[in-house]
Design a protein around this motif. Structure first.
Motif, PDB file in Angstrom:
ATOM      1  N   GLY A 157       4.322 -32.652  28.832  1.00 28.06           N
ATOM      2  CA  GLY A 157       4.393 -31.943  27.561  1.00 28.06           C
ATOM      3  C   GLY A 157       3.037 -31.829  26.890  1.00 28.06           C
ATOM      4  N   CYS A 158       2.263 -32.893  26.944  1.00 23.18           N
ATOM      5  CA  CYS A 158       0.913 -32.859  26.355  1.00 23.18           C
ATOM      6  C   CYS A 158       0.011 -31.876  27.083  1.00 23.18           C
ATOM      7  N   LEU A 159       0.041 -31.896  28.416  1.00 21.95           N
ATOM      8  CA  LEU A 159      -0.798 -30.979  29.191  1.00 21.95           C
ATOM      9  C   LEU A 159      -0.405 -29.522  28.956  1.00 21.95           C
ATOM     10  N   GLY A 160       0.912 -29.259  28.929  1.00 25.82           N
ATOM     11  CA  GLY A 160       1.369 -27.890  28.700  1.00 25.82           C
ATOM     12  C   GLY A 160       1.002 -27.389  27.319  1.00 25.82           C
ATOM     13  N   ALA A 161       1.191 -28.220  26.295  1.00 24.77           N
ATOM     14  CA  ALA A 161       0.833 -27.822  24.937  1.00 24.77           C
ATOM     15  C   ALA A 161      -0.669 -27.575  24.816  1.00 24.77           C
ATOM     16  N   LEU A 162      -1.485 -28.431  25.442  1.00 25.25           N
ATOM     17  CA  LEU A 162      -2.932 -28.245  25.403  1.00 25.25           C
ATOM     18  C   LEU A 162      -3.345 -26.960  26.109  1.00 25.25           C
ATOM     19  N   LEU A 163      -2.723 -26.676  27.246  1.00 27.48           N
ATOM     20  CA  LEU A 163      -3.049 -25.469  27.998  1.00 27.48           C
ATOM     21  C   LEU A 163      -2.816 -24.214  27.171  1.00 27.48           C
ATOM     22  N   PHE A 164      -1.656 -24.114  26.543  1.00 31.08           N
ATOM     23  CA  PHE A 164      -1.344 -22.893  25.804  1.00 31.08           C
ATOM     24  C   PHE A 164      -2.038 -22.839  24.447  1.00 31.08           C
ATOM     25  N   CYS A 165      -2.470 -23.971  23.921  1.00 30.86           N
ATOM     26  CA  CYS A 165      -3.336 -23.943  22.743  1.00 30.86           C
ATOM     27  C   CYS A 165      -4.679 -23.306  23.089  1.00 30.86           C
ATOM     28  N   LEU A 166      -5.210 -23.649  24.259  1.00 36.28           N
ATOM     29  CA  LEU A 166      -6.459 -23.030  24.709  1.00 36.28           C
ATOM     30  C   LEU A 166      -6.265 -21.538  24.983  1.00 36.28           C
ATOM     31  N   PHE A 167      -5.151 -21.193  25.599  1.00 35.18           N
ATOM     32  CA  PHE A 167      -4.848 -19.783  25.830  1.00 35.18           C
ATOM     33  C   PHE A 167      -4.756 -19.015  24.510  1.00 35.18           C
ATOM     34  N   LEU A 168      -4.134 -19.610  23.505  1.00 36.21           N
ATOM     35  CA  LEU A 168      -3.997 -18.941  22.211  1.00 36.21           C
ATOM     36  C   LEU A 168      -5.361 -18.699  21.574  1.00 36.21           C
ATOM     37  N   ALA A 169      -6.257 -19.681  21.647  1.00 33.57           N
ATOM     38  CA  ALA A 169      -7.588 -19.515  21.075  1.00 33.57           C
ATOM     39  C   ALA A 169      -8.352 -18.384  21.769  1.00 33.57           C
ATOM     40  N   VAL A 170      -8.254 -18.313  23.092  1.00 35.57           N
ATOM     41  CA  VAL A 170      -8.945 -17.259  23.829  1.00 35.57           C
ATOM     42  C   VAL A 170      -8.326 -15.896  23.540  1.00 35.57           C
ATOM     43  N   ASP A 171      -7.000 -15.827  23.513  1.00 38.44           N
ATOM     44  CA  ASP A 171      -6.327 -14.548  23.294  1.00 38.44           C
ATOM     45  C   ASP A 171      -6.549 -14.024  21.884  1.00 38.44           C
ATOM     46  N   ILE A 172      -6.691 -14.900  20.913  1.00 34.78           N
ATOM     47  CA  ILE A 172      -7.008 -14.465  19.551  1.00 34.78           C
ATOM     48  C   ILE A 172      -8.359 -13.766  19.533  1.00 34.78           C
ATOM     49  N   GLN A 173      -9.331 -14.318  20.233  1.00 37.75           N
ATOM     50  CA  GLN A 173     -10.643 -13.677  20.286  1.00 37.75           C
ATOM     51  C   GLN A 173     -10.607 -12.350  21.042  1.00 37.75           C
ATOM     52  N   LEU A 174      -9.752 -12.254  22.047  1.00 32.15           N
ATOM     53  CA  LEU A 174      -9.602 -10.984  22.743  1.00 32.15           C
ATOM     54  C   LEU A 174      -9.043  -9.907  21.814  1.00 32.15           C
ATOM     55  N   VAL A 175      -8.110 -10.291  20.949  1.00 28.59           N
ATOM     56  CA  VAL A 175      -7.525  -9.343  20.002  1.00 28.59           C
ATOM     57  C   VAL A 175      -8.551  -8.949  18.938  1.00 28.59           C
ATOM     58  N   LEU A 176      -9.325  -9.910  18.452  1.00 25.30           N
ATOM     59  CA  LEU A 176     -10.309  -9.619  17.404  1.00 25.30           C
ATOM     60  C   LEU A 176     -11.430  -8.714  17.911  1.00 25.30           C
ATOM     61  N   GLY A 177     -11.784  -8.825  19.185  1.00 22.95           N
ATOM     62  CA  GLY A 177     -12.781  -7.949  19.769  1.00 22.95           C
ATOM     63  C   GLY A 177     -14.193  -8.209  19.305  1.00 22.95           C
ATOM     64  N   LYS A 178     -14.516  -9.435  18.881  1.00 25.45           N
ATOM     65  CA  LYS A 178     -15.855  -9.750  18.404  1.00 25.45           C
ATOM     66  C   LYS A 178     -16.774 -10.256  19.509  1.00 25.45           C
ATOM     67  N   ASN A 179     -16.230 -10.479  20.690  1.00 25.14           N
ATOM     68  CA  ASN A 179     -17.022 -11.012  21.784  1.00 25.14           C
ATOM     69  C   ASN A 179     -17.169  -9.958  22.879  1.00 25.14           C
TER      70      ASN A 179
END
Length: 257
Positions: A199-221
């Motif tokens: 559960g800890c590994l899965g939650a950490l994985l998708f937290c990282l995915f969420l951070a990356v996907d937010i930046q993809l949506v914002l388009g600042k990088n």
């Protein structure tokens, strides 16, 4: 002839002066460049607003289904006594996911993209609601609160950080394979401690995915999503948040037992 020569000379002198910077650039060209930059910012802001409106609608619907399966005894009995609906929902969810992720014609063609996304949201909400029905109310509430706090923190971090997290996809791919293999290991060697670690590994994985996907949506990088992919962007963020909730619920449920 003198007049023609003077006109040509004046024209050449004016062009030379403008090239040297003695004259300001053409107003027409400056206006077009300004309008182009303004259109880019406006399109990106409209894209972000559309993505988050769709995402909030999906999350509110899923929250309603989870609350119904948690607080309503009749709904809880219904979903637990009909496991076949879970597998049907999973099959429909998988087909819609493949269509939206792999088929550009479905992903960008209105209204089929919205219909597929709506059907996917209904199926995934039912599956998450069924999973929540097997946990007590306190565990579900704790998992919901934790998910909201974590997601808000990740969104704020992604908005203000100068780090380009979009380059982490190769690392996240390797991490996903590790978590997947660990999940298969937990199936054959069941242990409460292993479930907590999973559960800890899965939650950490998708937290990282969420951070990356937010930046993809914002388009600042350097890497970003196209404004035409607003359905895909909402889908990716929705899957990240729902996956975080599912793993946090697994973690809380095993810790409370």
């Amino acid at each position: 002839m003198a007049t023609s020569y003077d006109d040509k000379t004046a024209l050449v002198l004016s062009k030379d002066a403008e090239a040297r910077g003695d004259y300001p650039p053409s107003y027409e060209n400056t206006s077009q460049a300004f309008d182009h930059n303004l259109d880019d910012q406006t399109i990106r802001q409209h894209f972000i607003r559309k993505v988050f409106v769709i995402l909030c609608t999906q999350l509110l619907f899923t929250l309603g289904v989870v609350c119904a399966c948690t607080y309503s005894w009749d709904m809880k009995v219904f979903v637990q006594s009909n496991p076949a609906l879970y597998y049907v929902s999973f099959a429909v969810f998988f087909v819609c996911l493949i269509a939206l992720a792999c088929c550009r014609n479905v992903q960008r063609k209105y209204p089929w993209n919205l219909l597929c996304l709506a059907l996917l949201t209904v199926c995934l909400s039912y599956m998450v609601g069924m999973i929540a029905s097997f946990h007590d109310t306190a565990s579900v509430v704790i998992a919901l609160g934790t998910t909201v706090a974590v997601c808000l923190g990740i969104i704020l971090f992604s908005l203000q950080t100068r780090l380009d997290l979009t380059y982490c996809y190769s690392f996240l791919l390797v991490f996903s394979i590790v978590v997947l293999m660990f999940g298969f290991f937990c199936i054959f060697f069941y242990s409460q401690v292993l479930q907590v670690v999973y559960g800890c590994l899965g939650a950490l994985l998708f937290c990282l995915f969420l951070a990356v996907d937010i930046q993809l949506v914002l388009g600042k990088n350097q890497l970003s999503l196209s404004p035409e992919e607003y359905i895909f962007a909402a889908l990716v963020l929705y899957l990240d948040i729902v996956s975080i909730f599912t793993f946090v619920l697994m973690l809380v449920g095993n810790c409370r037992n």
